[in-house]
Design a protein around this motif. Sequence first.
Motif, PDB file in Angstrom:
ATOM      1  N   UNK A  92      39.952  41.452  46.138  1.00  0.00           N
ATOM      2  CA  UNK A  92      38.780  41.333  47.178  1.00  0.00           C
ATOM      3  C   UNK A  92      37.432  41.513  46.154  1.00  0.00           C
ATOM      4  N   UNK A  93      36.726  40.445  45.944  1.00  0.00           N
ATOM      5  CA  UNK A  93      35.474  40.750  45.149  1.00  0.00           C
ATOM      6  C   UNK A  93      34.531  41.610  46.016  1.00  0.00           C
ATOM      7  N   UNK A  94      34.644  41.488  47.564  1.00  0.00           N
ATOM      8  CA  UNK A  94      33.572  42.285  48.158  1.00  0.00           C
ATOM      9  C   UNK A  94      33.966  43.709  48.122  1.00  0.00           C
ATOM     10  N   UNK A  95      35.055  44.224  47.690  1.00  0.00           N
ATOM     11  CA  UNK A  95      35.255  45.504  47.845  1.00  0.00           C
ATOM     12  C   UNK A  95      35.248  46.279  46.414  1.00  0.00           C
ATOM     13  N   UNK A  96      34.563  45.469  45.342  1.00  0.00           N
ATOM     14  CA  UNK A  96      34.642  45.688  44.086  1.00  0.00           C
ATOM     15  C   UNK A  96      33.136  46.485  43.715  1.00  0.00           C
ATOM     16  N   UNK A  97      33.211  47.745  43.358  1.00  0.00           N
ATOM     17  CA  UNK A  97      31.890  48.138  42.936  1.00  0.00           C
ATOM     18  C   UNK A  97      31.057  47.361  41.997  1.00  0.00           C
ATOM     19  N   UNK A  98      31.844  47.098  40.886  1.00  0.00           N
ATOM     20  CA  UNK A  98      31.283  46.405  39.737  1.00  0.00           C
ATOM     21  C   UNK A  98      32.703  45.588  39.147  1.00  0.00           C
ATOM     22  N   UNK A  99      32.469  44.425  38.386  1.00  0.00           N
ATOM     23  CA  UNK A  99      33.589  43.782  37.743  1.00  0.00           C
ATOM     24  C   UNK A  99      33.030  43.382  36.535  1.00  0.00           C
ATOM     25  N   UNK A 100      33.420  44.242  35.543  1.00  0.00           N
ATOM     26  CA  UNK A 100      33.009  43.956  34.164  1.00  0.00           C
ATOM     27  C   UNK A 100      33.875  42.753  33.208  1.00  0.00           C
ATOM     28  N   UNK A 101      34.715  42.689  34.007  1.00  0.00           N
ATOM     29  CA  UNK A 101      35.893  41.410  33.462  1.00  0.00           C
ATOM     30  C   UNK A 101      35.239  40.276  33.884  1.00  0.00           C
ATOM     31  N   UNK A 102      34.625  40.129  34.955  1.00  0.00           N
ATOM     32  CA  UNK A 102      34.271  38.632  35.675  1.00  0.00           C
ATOM     33  C   UNK A 102      33.722  37.845  34.438  1.00  0.00           C
ATOM     34  N   UNK A 103      32.648  38.098  33.728  1.00  0.00           N
ATOM     35  CA  UNK A 103      32.024  37.318  32.871  1.00  0.00           C
ATOM     36  C   UNK A 103      32.966  36.814  31.691  1.00  0.00           C
ATOM     37  N   UNK A 104      34.032  37.729  31.428  1.00  0.00           N
ATOM     38  CA  UNK A 104      35.019  37.536  30.273  1.00  0.00           C
ATOM     39  C   UNK A 104      36.104  36.574  30.789  1.00  0.00           C
ATOM     40  N   UNK A 105      36.354  36.376  32.206  1.00  0.00           N
ATOM     41  CA  UNK A 105      37.533  35.842  32.618  1.00  0.00           C
ATOM     42  C   UNK A 105      37.648  34.225  32.292  1.00  0.00           C
ATOM     43  N   UNK A 106      36.494  33.719  32.136  1.00  0.00           N
ATOM     44  CA  UNK A 106      36.575  32.351  31.847  1.00  0.00           C
ATOM     45  C   UNK A 106      37.040  31.888  30.458  1.00  0.00           C
ATOM     46  N   UNK A 107      37.095  33.002  29.598  1.00  0.00           N
ATOM     47  CA  UNK A 107      37.461  32.629  28.422  1.00  0.00           C
ATOM     48  C   UNK A 107      38.863  32.209  28.228  1.00  0.00           C
ATOM     49  N   UNK A 108      39.233  31.310  27.234  1.00  0.00           N
ATOM     50  CA  UNK A 108      40.784  31.074  27.161  1.00  0.00           C
ATOM     51  C   UNK A 108      41.729  31.964  26.863  1.00  0.00           C
TER      52      UNK A 108
END
Lengths: 108, 87, 177
Positions: A92-108
């Motif tokens: 649930x992204x709305x409950x996350x304070x910060x998500x430092x993996x989000x920018x990395x998640x698109x990598x293969x």
Amino acid sequence: MIDALAYFCLIVGALLSLSAGVALVRFPDLLSRMHAATKPQALGLLLILAGCALRLRDHLGVMALVAVFQMATAPVAAHMVGRAGYRSGRVRQDLLITDELASEADRP
Amino acid sequence: MTVVAVIVTVLLTAGAVLALVRIVRGPTVLDRIIAMDVLLAIVMAAIGAEAAFSRDATALPVLVVLSILGFIGSVSVARFATTRPPS
Amino acid sequence: MIAGRWRDRCVAAAALTVIWTLLWGSFTPLTVIGGLLIAIVVLTVFPLPPVTYAGRVHPLGVLKFAGRFAVDLVVASAQVAALAFRFGSTPRSAVIAVPLRVPSDLGLTLTAEALSLVPGSLIVEVDRERGVLYVHVLGVSDLADVERFRGEVLALERRLVAAFGSPAERTLCRENR
């Protein structure tokens, strides 16, 4: 006296199991529930084993093995399920304070 | 002693029932797997508590097997759940 | 290098023998020799990949780590249990990237295992090449909490390195504190 200590360990271990059940039903998303799951697997089981050891005063080697095996295998399962959960978007992204993996998640 | 046994049984049963609720309701297979893990941990706790109350070590080998094999199910299911496209 | 491999194999064989005797629950010549034979067969049939381990075990560091780990386990279990019983509030969480200072496989694995065992933190993803752990933390309320938790993970890594690390890793840890 020793029996009292054993009973204390058993009751606290059982309480942790109950709180894990409550957390499983109440927590909002998959990853939060994972935290609840690690509780009876680590401390809860250790306390029950301690109570067991205090009552039996024998077979300590087998109990130590149970503790070591459990401590070695539980994180593997938790990591695999957590990774699968994050990758299939079960956070649930709305409950996350910060998500430092989000920018990395698109990598293969 | 009997009182303690009853308390522990009630607590563990309540935890197991709540885990079952999550298994039935769980929206995804991963939720159900976590709940299964918790249920397995509670079963292990129950076996351990039973051994402690009856001072009987017969069931301890069961604990050894569960502790080393319990994670295989969740790892394999997680493996397959990853390949599923996100919905 | 060859000597290192043999040392690894001897340690593995000894560990397997200990497990075997513990499973039998009795320490007799038969169980010890039988366990040793089975350990040798297992290690020949299923050889382990070489583990690069340059450090050595520091007993004091291990004690410190184990004690602190036990405290963490109890405190974190109580915190997560309290969160579960606080009805009417939804716990917030965060996904944090923690770049470790010692990028060895063993250090990465041990840190991840210790973090996963403590309730309230869970490894979501590991970047092995860069040595970054992505940790999901439960029960944080703002960014200050996030920074504090990052510091705690690094402190855990420092204790682990103090317990199992090589001298080079220890200085690496001390410099980038």
